[in-house]
Design a protein around this motif. Structure first.
Motif, PDB file in Angstrom:
ATOM      1  N   ILE A  43      72.287  65.753 -35.091  1.00  0.00           N
ATOM      2  CA  ILE A  43      71.012  66.171 -34.526  1.00  0.00           C
ATOM      3  C   ILE A  43      70.099  64.959 -34.436  1.00  0.00           C
ATOM      4  N   ARG A  44      69.572  64.715 -33.259  1.00  0.00           N
ATOM      5  CA  ARG A  44      68.652  63.596 -33.038  1.00  0.00           C
ATOM      6  C   ARG A  44      67.234  64.138 -32.939  1.00  0.00           C
ATOM      7  N   LEU A  45      66.359  63.635 -33.803  1.00  0.00           N
ATOM      8  CA  LEU A  45      64.942  63.947 -33.726  1.00  0.00           C
ATOM      9  C   LEU A  45      64.266  62.906 -32.848  1.00  0.00           C
ATOM     10  N   LEU A  46      63.501  63.373 -31.867  1.00  0.00           N
ATOM     11  CA  LEU A  46      62.889  62.481 -30.892  1.00  0.00           C
ATOM     12  C   LEU A  46      61.366  62.554 -31.003  1.00  0.00           C
ATOM     13  N   TYR A  47      60.769  61.382 -31.252  1.00  0.00           N
ATOM     14  CA  TYR A  47      59.337  61.268 -31.466  1.00  0.00           C
ATOM     15  C   TYR A  47      58.681  60.545 -30.298  1.00  0.00           C
ATOM     16  N   LEU A  48      57.464  60.976 -29.956  1.00  0.00           N
ATOM     17  CA  LEU A  48      56.631  60.311 -28.957  1.00  0.00           C
ATOM     18  C   LEU A  48      55.359  59.832 -29.647  1.00  0.00           C
ATOM     19  N   TRP A  49      54.955  58.578 -29.344  1.00  0.00           N
ATOM     20  CA  TRP A  49      53.819  57.970 -30.035  1.00  0.00           C
ATOM     21  C   TRP A  49      52.939  57.260 -29.010  1.00  0.00           C
ATOM     22  N   PRO A  50      52.119  58.021 -28.292  1.00  0.00           N
ATOM     23  CA  PRO A  50      51.271  57.390 -27.274  1.00  0.00           C
ATOM     24  C   PRO A  50      50.175  56.539 -27.883  1.00  0.00           C
ATOM     25  N   ASP A  51      49.665  55.609 -27.079  1.00  0.00           N
ATOM     26  CA  ASP A  51      48.528  54.794 -27.510  1.00  0.00           C
ATOM     27  C   ASP A  51      47.365  55.705 -27.887  1.00  0.00           C
ATOM     28  N   GLY A  52      46.690  55.364 -28.977  1.00  0.00           N
ATOM     29  CA  GLY A  52      45.546  56.140 -29.421  1.00  0.00           C
ATOM     30  C   GLY A  52      45.866  57.160 -30.488  1.00  0.00           C
ATOM     31  N   ASP A  53      47.131  57.542 -30.634  1.00  0.00           N
ATOM     32  CA  ASP A  53      47.530  58.487 -31.685  1.00  0.00           C
ATOM     33  C   ASP A  53      47.832  57.728 -32.972  1.00  0.00           C
ATOM     34  N   GLU A  54      47.369  58.247 -34.106  1.00  0.00           N
ATOM     35  CA  GLU A  54      47.622  57.582 -35.384  1.00  0.00           C
ATOM     36  C   GLU A  54      49.063  57.736 -35.838  1.00  0.00           C
ATOM     37  N   GLN A  55      49.699  58.844 -35.439  1.00  0.00           N
ATOM     38  CA  GLN A  55      51.052  59.141 -35.885  1.00  0.00           C
ATOM     39  C   GLN A  55      51.939  59.474 -34.687  1.00  0.00           C
ATOM     40  N   PRO A  56      53.245  59.213 -34.798  1.00  0.00           N
ATOM     41  CA  PRO A  56      54.162  59.734 -33.793  1.00  0.00           C
ATOM     42  C   PRO A  56      54.287  61.242 -33.921  1.00  0.00           C
ATOM     43  N   THR A  57      54.566  61.908 -32.817  1.00  0.00           N
ATOM     44  CA  THR A  57      54.740  63.359 -32.800  1.00  0.00           C
ATOM     45  C   THR A  57      56.212  63.700 -32.610  1.00  0.00           C
ATOM     46  N   LEU A  58      56.753  64.497 -33.517  1.00  0.00           N
ATOM     47  CA  LEU A  58      58.119  64.985 -33.366  1.00  0.00           C
ATOM     48  C   LEU A  58      58.122  66.020 -32.248  1.00  0.00           C
ATOM     49  N   ALA A  59      58.877  65.753 -31.183  1.00  0.00           N
ATOM     50  CA  ALA A  59      58.685  66.501 -29.940  1.00  0.00           C
ATOM     51  C   ALA A  59      59.863  67.387 -29.543  1.00  0.00           C
ATOM     52  N   ILE A  60      61.085  66.860 -29.647  1.00  0.00           N
ATOM     53  CA  ILE A  60      62.231  67.561 -29.084  1.00  0.00           C
ATOM     54  C   ILE A  60      63.492  67.067 -29.776  1.00  0.00           C
ATOM     55  N   THR A  61      64.609  67.737 -29.517  1.00  0.00           N
ATOM     56  CA  THR A  61      65.871  67.374 -30.168  1.00  0.00           C
ATOM     57  C   THR A  61      66.955  67.056 -29.146  1.00  0.00           C
ATOM     58  N   LEU A  62      67.960  66.386 -29.640  1.00  0.00           N
ATOM     59  CA  LEU A  62      69.217  66.206 -28.915  1.00  0.00           C
ATOM     60  C   LEU A  62      70.329  66.509 -29.904  1.00  0.00           C
ATOM     61  N   GLY A  63      71.317  67.262 -29.488  1.00  0.00           N
ATOM     62  CA  GLY A  63      72.441  67.572 -30.376  1.00  0.00           C
ATOM     63  C   GLY A  63      73.748  67.091 -29.795  1.00  0.00           C
ATOM     64  N   ARG A  64      74.681  66.798 -30.678  1.00  0.00           N
ATOM     65  CA  ARG A  64      76.043  66.461 -30.244  1.00  0.00           C
ATOM     66  C   ARG A  64      77.032  67.152 -31.168  1.00  0.00           C
ATOM     67  N   LEU A  65      78.061  67.745 -30.584  1.00  0.00           N
ATOM     68  CA  LEU A  65      79.088  68.453 -31.334  1.00  0.00           C
ATOM     69  C   LEU A  65      80.417  67.723 -31.193  1.00  0.00           C
TER      70      LEU A  65
END
Length: 397
Positions: free
Chosen positions: A349-371
């Protein structure tokens, strides 16, 4: 993994539904999806999701340490160092294997981490199609936290576009239309309105970059970077033929190429916790541990699993001439925790974070899975199996 959701999904699954899913998800795309999609999503239990969140938070805390750039400076090869690095990675990806601990409980174990984009467009697109094709209950979502499709795309735009217009931001790879991930490029283009360009499409005037559209030159303010230097390393004359993107240019990077190296296998020895396998730089290993079969050797500067030694011997270690560029890592044993009609399947399971300019923290946004049913996760190890391949991981909202 959520046992009730798995039982319900498997009871309703049919090969016909899967075939229709593949037909529908490919409909309207420029080219058919070139990689295998699994027959099922992953349903993450509340308990396992809590562990994933803790694991992710611990790693993000390390990345946000004030000295992180100092300790990762050596991670960037001299020949691939790019000017005008910014202060944080706009995108972070954390890969976790689904494993079982000594108490018999399922736990995530960190496999790899990247300061580099993943399939942010495709995963949103795929999640919708899994939901529709298999009648996934609305309580399950591939969007994490409080995000839904609208707020996710708003966050994606904020991260990639920032203050610029879509025509001022390009998605760039070495040969974009020919990449296996091109399906994600063009879905991202549909979501954000940004052009997709190849490295050879960049035009330099002074320290400014342009691309051509309908006979006009368009100024590039930002590059959504999908280029990995490993893919051009075989051509030592590459920057005699195209723009040398390493030089100081009046352009912003999302994310900056240096973060690909800073947040990588190089980071692993600096991480600790229950969800991180013990990892050391090979040149820092004072004594070769007993039970080498429980370790793997990984070269720091390789891509897509190339050069990894799984069944390590003392002779393997002795043959390595640059131990400072290798890590010795405790082996992660995947648990076949996803029940398919003919047995267990391993999951990542891949956790994908987005961290735009101006945000203090990255946001956990969506996943990617592989079987996977093979020895390792990846296409080459799963060619002859079903219920394997790319997927999404759903959580309860």
């Amino acid at each position: 993994m959520d046992a009730a959701a798995r039982k319900s999904f498997n009871a309703k699954f049919t090969d016909e539904k899967y075939r229709q899913f593949l037909t529908d998800i490919n409909k309207g795309l420029r080219e058919p999806i070139p990689f295998r999609l699994a027959e099922t999503p992953i349903f993450i239990s509340d308990d396992f999701y809590a562990k994933l969140l803790q694991a992710g938070n611990d790693i993000i805390a390390t990345i946000q340490q004030p000295n992180f750039k100092d300790i990762t400076e050596r991670a960037i090869p001299d020949k691939w160092w790019v000017a005008n690095e910014n202060d944080h990675a706009h995108i972070i990806a954390l890969d976790f294997g689904v494993c079982r601990d000594d108490n018999g409980e399922l736990v995530p174990k960190l496999i790899e981490l990247q300061g580099f984009p993943s399939l942010f467009g495709f995963q949103a697109y795929a999640g919708e199609h899994y939901t529709q094709a298999f009648d996934i209950p609305k309580k399950w979502s591939g969007y994490l936290g409080k995000l839904n499709k609208n707020s996710y795309l708003k966050l994606l735009r904020k991260t990639i576009l920032g203050p610029y217009q879509p025509e001022e931001v390009v998605l760039m790879d070495v040969n974009a239309p020919q990449q296996k991930t091109a399906v994600d490029f063009y879905i991202t283009q549909d979501y954000l309105g940004i052009p997709v360009v190849s490295l050879s499409d960049l035009i330099q005037k002074g320290d400014e970059l342009y691309y051509e559209a309908k006979g006009e030159l368009k100024r590039i303010r930002r590059i959504y970077n999908r280029l990995i230097f490993d893919e051009i390393e075989s051509d030592p004359d590459i920057f005699n033929k195209v723009v040398d993107i390493r030089q100081p240019l009046d352009v912003e990077w999302i994310p900056h190429p240096n973060w690909f190296y800073r947040i990588s296998k190089f980071t692993m020895p600096f991480l600790q916790g229950d969800f991180v396998p013990k990892t050391q730089f090979l040149n820092k290993v004072a004594m070769i541990p007993d039970g080498l079969e429980n370790y793997v050797l990984k070269p720091l500067f390789s891509f897509a699993g190339q050069g990894v030694i799984i069944d390590v011997t003392p002779e393997d270690i002795g043959l390595i001439k640059d131990p400072e560029n290798w890590i010795l890592q405790e082996k992660v044993n995947y648990e076949p925790a996803i029940q398919s009609p003919d047995g267990g399947v391993k999951a990542e399971i891949r956790l994908l974070y987005l961290w735009p300019d101006g945000d203090e923290q990255p946001t956990l946004a969506i996943t990617l899975g592989r079987l996977s049913k093979g020895k390792m996760i990846g296409v080459r190890y799963n060619k002859d199996f079903d219920w394997v391949g790319g997927t999404v991981a759903f959580v309860k909202k």
